[in-house]
Structures are given as structure tokens and as C-alpha cells.
Enzyme design. Structure first.
Site, PDB file in Angstrom:
ATOM      1  N   CYS A 277      24.831 -11.311  24.726  1.00 21.70           N
ATOM      2  CA  CYS A 277      23.386 -11.247  24.437  1.00 21.70           C
ATOM      3  C   CYS A 277      22.634 -10.366  25.437  1.00 21.70           C
ATOM      4  CB  CYS A 277      22.794 -12.647  24.374  1.00 21.70           C
ATOM      5  SG  CYS A 277      22.751 -13.547  25.949  1.00 21.70           S
ATOM      6  N   HIS A 325      19.961 -17.403  26.927  1.00 22.31           N
ATOM      7  CA  HIS A 325      20.141 -16.520  25.766  1.00 22.31           C
ATOM      8  C   HIS A 325      18.922 -15.605  25.627  1.00 22.31           C
ATOM      9  CE1 HIS A 325      22.077 -15.265  22.060  1.00 22.31           C
ATOM     10  NE2 HIS A 325      20.907 -15.291  21.474  1.00 22.31           N
ATOM     11  N   HIS A 337      19.935 -10.050  17.963  1.00 24.21           N
ATOM     12  CA  HIS A 337      20.624 -10.621  19.133  1.00 24.21           C
ATOM     13  C   HIS A 337      22.125 -10.665  18.871  1.00 24.21           C
ATOM     14  CE1 HIS A 337      21.038 -15.105  17.778  1.00 24.21           C
ATOM     15  NE2 HIS A 337      20.960 -14.335  16.726  1.00 24.21           N
TER      16      HIS A 337
END
Length: 362
Positions: A277, A325, A337
């Protein structure tokens, strides 16, 4: 007289046998409960597997970010150590040259210094010339003293550099140990997730993937659908999102993120063909000439914080309390993402995970 009847004594073996039989009956009753059959622990349902797998992926991602941070720090320590070693080598070379020069002067003095200076003056055929030479030698002695002082300084500097190198080497070893530890955590979590998923049928795994946080609101992978059928809204979305970005760099980063839809998730990867990510957003802004930190918990401080209501394409959106994240906002409540190993880089709604904050890269 009344007759006395002698009672028969039970043997120890009889009592032991009766006790064992009673325990066996009790155990059987416990095992069979009321219906007379044994029950093993039931297999988890697909929903329970999904919950466990999602938790393992989140824990693995948190460990991945710690791994990324340790890797970055180990790299920096390694570079500092190399710089110190290079500088030490250069100074050692200069020190060796200075020592050689001092050695040559000392040898010459030894060869010519057998007589006391007063005796040399008395025996000299040309006292005036001798006195001039003595003055020159005195000045040369001053220069030699300065050279000795410089050598001493160089020795001290080299020792200081070696001490700093020892500190950096210890730091490097510490970071490398942390790297190994976080790698074991990540691979362990991912291995547990794989084992759980392997207990499901292919159809159950497909359903879980479609219903996971990695999928979009409709339960399907928009990125894959766009790649497969070239839907018009997905083809025009990059230009639309870029047009709404706050500046040219953010627009370029958005364009890069769209170009990577469908790329695989690989933990620790920064592209160009696979990402985690934070690696994805770092690579996206790197393509626009902006250097971002490697980890999510550092990236959130790499710009100006903005509220959810202020979001514009190119803003970085962060999730979970540990800031484990990150995605790139592209407008209409959507982000691009790299979710986890179960899904490639894709579009997803930002409300599918606990929102922790947002940053506009400046």
C-alpha cells in the site's frame, strides 16, 4: 453359640478394575453427551474464515509497514557506515603519507646529527654558512613539529571515525534483526491466512474475495472489470480525477495510480510491477518528482492534513488506528490502493475501512 460368618475380602485387583470401568463409563458419557455419538470441533463457517483472514491481513500489513521502516533505517545505517569507512580510508592514506615524510626527515637528521651543534660550529670552515644552515634547520624543525601535531590530529580523527563506524555497525545489525523479526511475523500471518482459505471451496473463496474490504461497494473488482471490458467510465475516470487534483504533481500521481490498476500486491514492493500500500503511493508521487517517506506512519506527516470533507484527487487517505494502510483518493468517495495478497491494485470506497486521516502532499 452363634456362628460368625467370615466376610469375603475383595482383592485390590477387583477394586482397581471396578474403578477403571466406572471412569471409562463416565468418559464415554461425556464424549457422547445425550445422543450417544462423539462430536469434533466444527469447521469454521466461510464468514468466520473471512473474519479471521481479514484480521490476519490487517496484522500482516501492520508488520509490513514496520518491516518497511526497518528496511529503510537499515539502508540508511548501511550508507552511513560506508561513508565513514570511505572517509576513514582517505584519512588513513593521508596519515600514512605524513608518517612516511616524517620518517624520511628523522632518518636524515639521524645521519647528520652525530655532532653537537657547538662542535659543528667550531669545526666549520665557514662559520657564517653554518649559522645560515642552522637557522634554516631550526625553521625546518618548526615545520616538522607542526607536521607531528597534524599526524597526532589525524590519528585522533581516525579513531573518532572508527568509533562512529562501530556505532553504525551495531545500529545496522539491530535493524537487520528487526527486519528478520518483522519478516517472520508477516510470512507467519500470511501463511495462516492461506491455510484458512485452503479449507474452503473455490466458490467460497471467490465469494469471500468479492465481499472483502479489497472489493468495491458492489462486491466486484472494478479495476479487473475495467481491464477486461474497457468500460467507458473507467477509461475516462483518470482524466477526470486528474483535472480535479489540486496541482500538477498530484494530477501526475493520480495518473500513475490509474496506470497500475490490476498490478499484484506484494508485501515490501515499491513497483514498478508490484506494490504494497505505501509502496504504491510512494511510487506514484515519485513519478511526479516528489519524494515521499516509505511507511504509512511517516507518509501521514509528509504534507498538510485535510479533513474528509476537503478531499481532492491525489490526497493520501489513511486507515486503522495504527495508520497501517494508505490509499490515494481519486474522487467520488473512491481511492486506488494495494489491498493485500488476495487482491491486486484496485479502486475501492474509502468508507470500507476505519478512516484515520488524510494528507495533501505539498
Amino acid at each position: 453359640m452363634a456362628a460368625h460368618r467370615k466376610h469375603r475380602q475383595r482383592s485390590l485387583g477387583d477394586r482397581t478394575a471396578r474403578t477403571a470401568f466406572t471412569i471409562a463409563l463416565a468418559g464415554a458419557a461425556t464424549a457422547t453427551a445425550f445422543d450417544g455419538t462423539g462430536h469434533a470441533a466444527p469447521d469454521p463457517t466461510p464468514a468466520q474464515v473471512k473474519a479471521q483472514v481479514d484480521k490476519l491481513y490487517q496484522e500482516a500489513e501492520a508488520a509490513t509497514e514496520k518491516y518497511n521502516g526497518a528496511k529503510e533505517q537499515a539502508g540508511a545505517a548501511g550508507r552511513r557506515l560506508k561513508d565513514l569507512q570511505d572517509e576513514t580510508a582517505r584519512k588513513q592514506q593521508r596519515l600514512n603519507e605524513a608518517r612516511d615524510a616524517l620518517g624520511a626527515v628523522a632518518s636524515a637528521q639521524y645521519r647528520s646529527g652525530g655532532l653537537d651543534p657547538a662542535v659543528q660550529l667550531a669545526l666549520s670552515d665557514n662559520p657564517e654558512q653554518y649559522l645560515e644552515g642552522a637557522a634554516l634547520a631550526e625553521r625546518a624543525g618548526d615545520r616538522q613539529a607542526q607536521a607531528v601535531s597534524r599526524v597526532r590530529g589525524q590519528l585522533g580523527e581516525i579513531e573518532r571515525l572508527r568509533g562512529a563506524a562501530r556505532v553504525e555497525l551495531a545500529a545496522l545489525h539491530s535493524r537487520q534483526a528487526e527486519l528478520r523479526r518483522q519478516k517472520e511475523i508477516v510470512t507467519g500471518k500470511l501463511g495462516q491466512a492461506r491455510r484458512l482459505l485452503s479449507r474452503l471451496t473455490a466458490e467460497e473463496r471467490r465469494r469471500i474475495a468479492a465481499d472483502s474490504p479489497a472489493a468495491d461497494a458492489s462486491g466486484t473488482n472494478r479495476a479487473t472489470r475495467a481491464a477486461s471490458d474497457g468500460a467507458r467510465d473507467q477509461l475516462t475516470a483518470p482524466g477526470s480525477a486528474a483535472a480535479q487534483a489540486p496541482d500538477a504533481r498530484a494530477a501526475a500521481a493520480v495518473g500513475y495510480a490509474y496506470s497500475k490498476l490490476g498490478s499484484p500486491y506484494v508485501w515490501g514492493a515499491t513497483g514498478p510491477n508490484a506494490f504494497d500500500c505505501s509502496g504504491l503511493v510512494q511510487a506514484a508521487y515519485g513519478s511526479a518528482g516528489v519524494s515521499l517517506p516509505r511507511t504509512t506512519y511517516a507518509q501521514i506527516g509528509a504534507g498538510r492534513r485535510v479533513s474528509r470533507s476537503e478531499l481532492l484527487p491525489g490526497d493520501l487517505v489513511f486507515f486503522y488506528s495504527g495508520i497501517s494502510h494508505v490509499g490515494m483518493y481519486v474522487g467520488n468517495g473512491q481511492m486506488i490502493h494495494a489491498p493485500n495478497p488476495s487482491a491486486p491494485v484496485r479502486l475501492a470506497p474509502i468508507d470500507q475501512m476505519p478512516f484515520a486521516g488524510a494528507t495533501r502532499v505539498v
